[in-house]
Design a protein around this motif. Sequence first.
Motif, PDB file in Angstrom:
ATOM      1  N   LEU A 397       0.829  -1.216   0.000  1.00 55.34           N
ATOM      2  CA  LEU A 397       0.000   0.000   0.000  1.00 55.34           C
ATOM      3  C   LEU A 397       0.856   1.255   0.000  1.00 55.34           C
ATOM      4  CD1 LEU A 397      -2.748  -1.108   2.555  1.00 55.34           C
ATOM      5  CD2 LEU A 397      -3.088  -0.648   0.115  1.00 55.34           C
ATOM      6  N   ARG A 398       1.914   1.255   0.792  1.00 52.70           N
ATOM      7  CA  ARG A 398       2.812   2.419   0.794  1.00 52.70           C
ATOM      8  C   ARG A 398       3.426   2.631  -0.585  1.00 52.70           C
ATOM      9  NH1 ARG A 398       4.509   4.539   5.810  1.00 52.70           N
ATOM     10  NH2 ARG A 398       3.795   3.368   7.650  1.00 52.70           N
ATOM     11  N   ALA A 399       3.733   1.532  -1.246  1.00 49.61           N
ATOM     12  CA  ALA A 399       4.313   1.646  -2.585  1.00 49.61           C
ATOM     13  C   ALA A 399       3.295   2.200  -3.581  1.00 49.61           C
ATOM     14  CB  ALA A 399       4.831   0.281  -3.051  1.00 49.61           C
ATOM     15  N   GLU A 400       2.062   1.741  -3.505  1.00 48.67           N
ATOM     16  CA  GLU A 400       1.036   2.183  -4.447  1.00 48.67           C
ATOM     17  C   GLU A 400       0.632   3.637  -4.218  1.00 48.67           C
ATOM     18  OE1 GLU A 400      -0.245   0.726  -7.160  1.00 48.67           O
ATOM     19  OE2 GLU A 400       1.275  -0.824  -6.806  1.00 48.67           O
ATOM     20  N   PHE A 401       0.496   4.017  -2.967  1.00 50.76           N
ATOM     21  CA  PHE A 401       0.074   5.378  -2.651  1.00 50.76           C
ATOM     22  C   PHE A 401       1.239   6.363  -2.624  1.00 50.76           C
ATOM     23  CE2 PHE A 401      -3.671   3.418  -0.277  1.00 50.76           C
ATOM     24  CZ  PHE A 401      -4.617   3.875  -1.188  1.00 50.76           C
ATOM     25  N   GLY A 402       2.459   5.855  -2.365  1.00 53.55           N
ATOM     26  CA  GLY A 402       3.569   6.756  -2.102  1.00 53.55           C
ATOM     27  C   GLY A 402       3.392   7.464  -0.775  1.00 53.55           C
ATOM     28  N   HIS A 403       2.589   6.909   0.073  1.00 48.87           N
ATOM     29  CA  HIS A 403       2.188   7.565   1.318  1.00 48.87           C
ATOM     30  C   HIS A 403       1.349   6.561   2.088  1.00 48.87           C
ATOM     31  CE1 HIS A 403       0.573  10.803   3.928  1.00 48.87           C
ATOM     32  NE2 HIS A 403       1.561  11.535   3.465  1.00 48.87           N
ATOM     33  N   VAL A 404       0.980   6.899   3.331  1.00 50.88           N
ATOM     34  CA  VAL A 404      -0.002   6.067   4.025  1.00 50.88           C
ATOM     35  C   VAL A 404      -1.394   6.500   3.587  1.00 50.88           C
ATOM     36  CG1 VAL A 404       1.476   5.700   6.027  1.00 50.88           C
ATOM     37  CG2 VAL A 404      -0.158   7.604   6.040  1.00 50.88           C
ATOM     38  N   PRO A 405      -2.382   5.613   3.642  1.00 54.93           N
ATOM     39  CA  PRO A 405      -3.754   6.024   3.308  1.00 54.93           C
ATOM     40  C   PRO A 405      -4.299   6.974   4.368  1.00 54.93           C
ATOM     41  CG  PRO A 405      -3.727   3.783   4.138  1.00 54.93           C
ATOM     42  CD  PRO A 405      -2.292   4.185   3.978  1.00 54.93           C
ATOM     43  N   ASP A 406      -5.381   7.645   4.024  1.00 54.62           N
ATOM     44  CA  ASP A 406      -6.037   8.549   4.966  1.00 54.62           C
ATOM     45  C   ASP A 406      -7.186   7.866   5.702  1.00 54.62           C
ATOM     46  OD1 ASP A 406      -4.506  10.922   4.055  1.00 54.62           O
ATOM     47  OD2 ASP A 406      -5.615  10.559   2.191  1.00 54.62           O
ATOM     48  N   LEU A 407      -7.669   6.773   5.142  1.00 51.29           N
ATOM     49  CA  LEU A 407      -8.811   6.071   5.725  1.00 51.29           C
ATOM     50  C   LEU A 407      -8.729   4.600   5.328  1.00 51.29           C
ATOM     51  CD1 LEU A 407     -11.669   6.012   7.093  1.00 51.29           C
ATOM     52  CD2 LEU A 407     -12.613   6.596   4.841  1.00 51.29           C
ATOM     53  N   ILE A 408      -8.948   3.716   6.301  1.00 52.49           N
ATOM     54  CA  ILE A 408      -8.987   2.281   6.037  1.00 52.49           C
ATOM     55  C   ILE A 408     -10.364   1.759   6.443  1.00 52.49           C
ATOM     56  CG2 ILE A 408      -8.039   0.013   6.615  1.00 52.49           C
ATOM     57  CD1 ILE A 408      -5.377   1.361   7.153  1.00 52.49           C
ATOM     58  N   ILE A 409     -11.035   1.099   5.506  1.00 48.32           N
ATOM     59  CA  ILE A 409     -12.377   0.570   5.750  1.00 48.32           C
ATOM     60  C   ILE A 409     -12.305  -0.950   5.699  1.00 48.32           C
ATOM     61  CG2 ILE A 409     -14.770   0.510   4.971  1.00 48.32           C
ATOM     62  CD1 ILE A 409     -14.224   3.179   3.516  1.00 48.32           C
ATOM     63  N   GLY A 410     -12.591  -1.593   6.816  1.00 47.27           N
ATOM     64  CA  GLY A 410     -12.631  -3.048   6.844  1.00 47.27           C
ATOM     65  C   GLY A 410     -13.998  -3.555   6.437  1.00 47.27           C
ATOM     66  N   ASN A 411     -14.035  -4.750   5.880  1.00 47.12           N
ATOM     67  CA  ASN A 411     -15.293  -5.398   5.509  1.00 47.12           C
ATOM     68  C   ASN A 411     -15.291  -6.831   6.023  1.00 47.12           C
ATOM     69  OD1 ASN A 411     -16.944  -3.680   3.329  1.00 47.12           O
ATOM     70  ND2 ASN A 411     -14.762  -3.295   3.048  1.00 47.12           N
ATOM     71  N   TYR A 412     -16.359  -7.195   6.703  1.00 45.73           N
ATOM     72  CA  TYR A 412     -16.537  -8.523   7.268  1.00 45.73           C
ATOM     73  C   TYR A 412     -15.485  -8.752   8.363  1.00 45.73           C
ATOM     74  CZ  TYR A 412     -17.735 -13.494   7.444  1.00 45.73           C
ATOM     75  OH  TYR A 412     -18.126 -14.741   7.862  1.00 45.73           O
ATOM     76  N   SER A 413     -15.549  -9.881   9.044  1.00 45.74           N
ATOM     77  CA  SER A 413     -14.698 -10.116  10.214  1.00 45.74           C
ATOM     78  C   SER A 413     -13.221 -10.116   9.859  1.00 45.74           C
ATOM     79  CB  SER A 413     -15.073 -11.449  10.867  1.00 45.74           C
ATOM     80  OG  SER A 413     -16.413 -11.441  11.299  1.00 45.74           O
ATOM     81  N   ASP A 414     -12.848 -10.805   8.768  1.00 49.78           N
ATOM     82  CA  ASP A 414     -11.426 -10.885   8.408  1.00 49.78           C
ATOM     83  C   ASP A 414     -10.914  -9.526   7.946  1.00 49.78           C
ATOM     84  OD1 ASP A 414     -13.061 -11.056   6.168  1.00 49.78           O
ATOM     85  OD2 ASP A 414     -11.686 -12.317   5.048  1.00 49.78           O
ATOM     86  N   GLY A 415     -11.689  -8.816   7.149  1.00 55.05           N
ATOM     87  CA  GLY A 415     -11.268  -7.499   6.676  1.00 55.05           C
ATOM     88  C   GLY A 415     -11.146  -6.500   7.802  1.00 55.05           C
TER      89      GLY A 415
END
Length: 807
Positions: A397-415
């Motif tokens: 993710l750091r490589a794709e964004f060149g940065h940390v994300p601003d928001l992380i949204i989990g989905n379902y128990s594993d996510g």
Amino acid sequence: MSSQLIEAVLNSSERTNLRQFASQLRTSEKQYLLRNEILTVFNDYCQTHDISEQFIRQSHLGKLVSCIQEIIVDKESLCLVIRPRIAHEEAYRLLEDMTIVPMSVSDLLDLRDRLVNRYHPNEGDVFEIDMDPFYDYSPAIRDSKNIGKGVAYLNRYLSSKLFQDPRQWQEELFDFLRLHRYNGYQLLINERIQTQRQLSDRVKQALTFVSDRPKDEPYPDFRFDLQALGFEAGWGNTADRVRETLEMLDQLIDSPDHQVLEAFVSRIPMIFRVVLVSPHGWFGQEGVLGRPDTGGQVVYILDQVKSLEQQLRDELILAGLDSLAVHPKVIVLTRLIPNADGTLCHQRLEKIYGTTDSWILRVPFRDINPTITENWISRFEIWPYLETFAIDAERELRAEFGHVPDLIIGNYSDGNLVAFLLARRMKVTQCNIAHALEKSKYLFSNLYWQDIEHQYHFSLQFTADLIAMNAASFIISSTYQEIVGTPDSIGQYESYKSFTMPDLYHVVSGIELFSPKFNVVPPGVNESIYFPYYNKDERLEGDRQRLEELLFTLEDPAQVYGHLEDTSKPPLFSMARLDRIKNLTGLAQAYGQSKDLQERCNLILVAGKLRTEDSTDHEEISEIEKLYQIIHEYDLHGKVRWLGVRLAKTDSGEIYRIIGDRRGVFVQPALFEAFGLTILEAMVSGLPTFATRFGGPLEIIQDKTNGFYINPTLPEEVAQIVITFFDQCQQDANYWQKISQAAIERVYSTYTWKIHTTRLLSLAKIYGFWNYVSHENREDMMRYIESLFYLLYKPRAQALLEQHRQR
């Protein structure tokens, strides 16, 4: 309230009735009775003793029984678990001499353990999980009616505290505004404004400046003038938009108001990069829908991503940032599956159709055991791989964004668990979306977890749920009852308030239901795919003809089972996975038992697979066998079509419309449905919809106005409700159309992705703001949560990994 009701019974002539009812319970064969069983026994008691209906409804005892959720018959006493109102539960022990003794949560959990022969007092106490102390310093909603409106409460509560000290408030606001950057570029205010007092003066100067300019003058034309005053990009894309935003800030500095604060914070450009997490696989845009563990969740997330990117783009344009080449990026994080079975699930990056910069990023599980990790893994078996997946995903993710994300949204128990691990490592706002929690779907799944652990591994899943829901910055639910249920039933999150996992742990307090972290934000439908049947110009004639043939006349044993003798009958249509909860076999049984219903309509089911040998899912195999049995038992040949196909989303949209062309109806017969996207899809297509009364549909449908409730456990009642509808259509030529149009209007007014994503981003910004200015120290809670992860979750995950290695 419960104690007063009990005392009212004991201090009246109804004491004898209670004694007789308790005696009847003790002589029953069952030790553990749930609400429906309790009501049945009570009704039997009343009939046996010739007690009137009025007594059942109006007596203290009748009111008490209606509040009892559980009764445990225990030697010389009865344990009564009473839910006097939503989100409140009390337990009492009723002794043989009619003495009533309150029970603590710990006592109740011990009793439940004893019920399943898992109580071992001589071996020491069981580990207790108690989250209550960590919510003591947080504001809590008082009225259960306001649960799910967390951000509104939080705004009022914290605003009132912060606004009491104007100097502190202005300094906090000033410091917060100085935070915002994009790729190193300063936003909002620059170094020319050094203090909060200076900010107040400059805002007034800037307001005078922009008020004198043409309203629609583009921001780049006066950008340098604002910079000279200390204001960078982010206030607006035109002079009028900049003026509106600065006026909000000016009001907040001089005479703050919580509603203005919410509107202002919602405009701040804070979110540019978003991650949505859905690890368990088969996540793609083609060839995966309808496979085990995907289906609705994949549809939900892909639709959400498209709307989310568009909403981010619109907000950044309104903020005036598009001229600075500021663009949003959204990534769906899932796992890469080397043996992808003809899908693109082995591909690292996949562009999401209809987006500018949104991607599916697939990260492989570490190659610990190739026979397992190179293939799809069920959501019930995925737990050993999630921690290392999160570590590897952070790097990607750091490589794709060149940065940390601003928001992380989990989905379902594993996510949600992976979202917790990522958010903790990257110090990012975490949002949880659960869709459906397995604990509510499988009766007694916690009490008898050891008996089904080899199949479902609920000890891991329920622990992961506890960790993620308490760690989340905020939680989105689709409905109010997803959180706290109804007066008659416990909500999904409420079921985590207290429970036992015998021999593993007791949850004394698993989640604070009155926490303002809960917000109801229902999803929407993809309006480009699902739209009313009468929008002829948007429909493709070739698709319609092909799908009509598939639905009604195609003879292809590989795709279709059954033929229709009379295709002029209106279709009774349903579409879902073939598993126990979705209950398509229950609908088939209701249809099979009713000759009247068979005379009025044909039954058409789109249900995934036709042959047991094509499935590896034990529940699906069982339901396939059961559906064949029902068709043969009730001789439904010539009346039923069963389509064993995977439909593209565009095809599913057109199928709803074809059913609408023929004045058919949609039935959703699930035993429990957390929300029900297919209900929205059917309703917006114009189909009169009949949906389960157990779960989210109660909040989507207004009974007999824009749809109908059914109780899927009562097949005769289901059939009769549908028959009554068709009879009404015969009596009133406009009745079908009336319900159809009301269904369409209901969806467009409440359930669109535009509404959803606007609210989601507003929540993310407001929680981010309050986390900053409240200085709430959550580190003690997070350390406790980490302890649960490393001491409870991780050892069990490693034990499951060892089982995988031995396969």
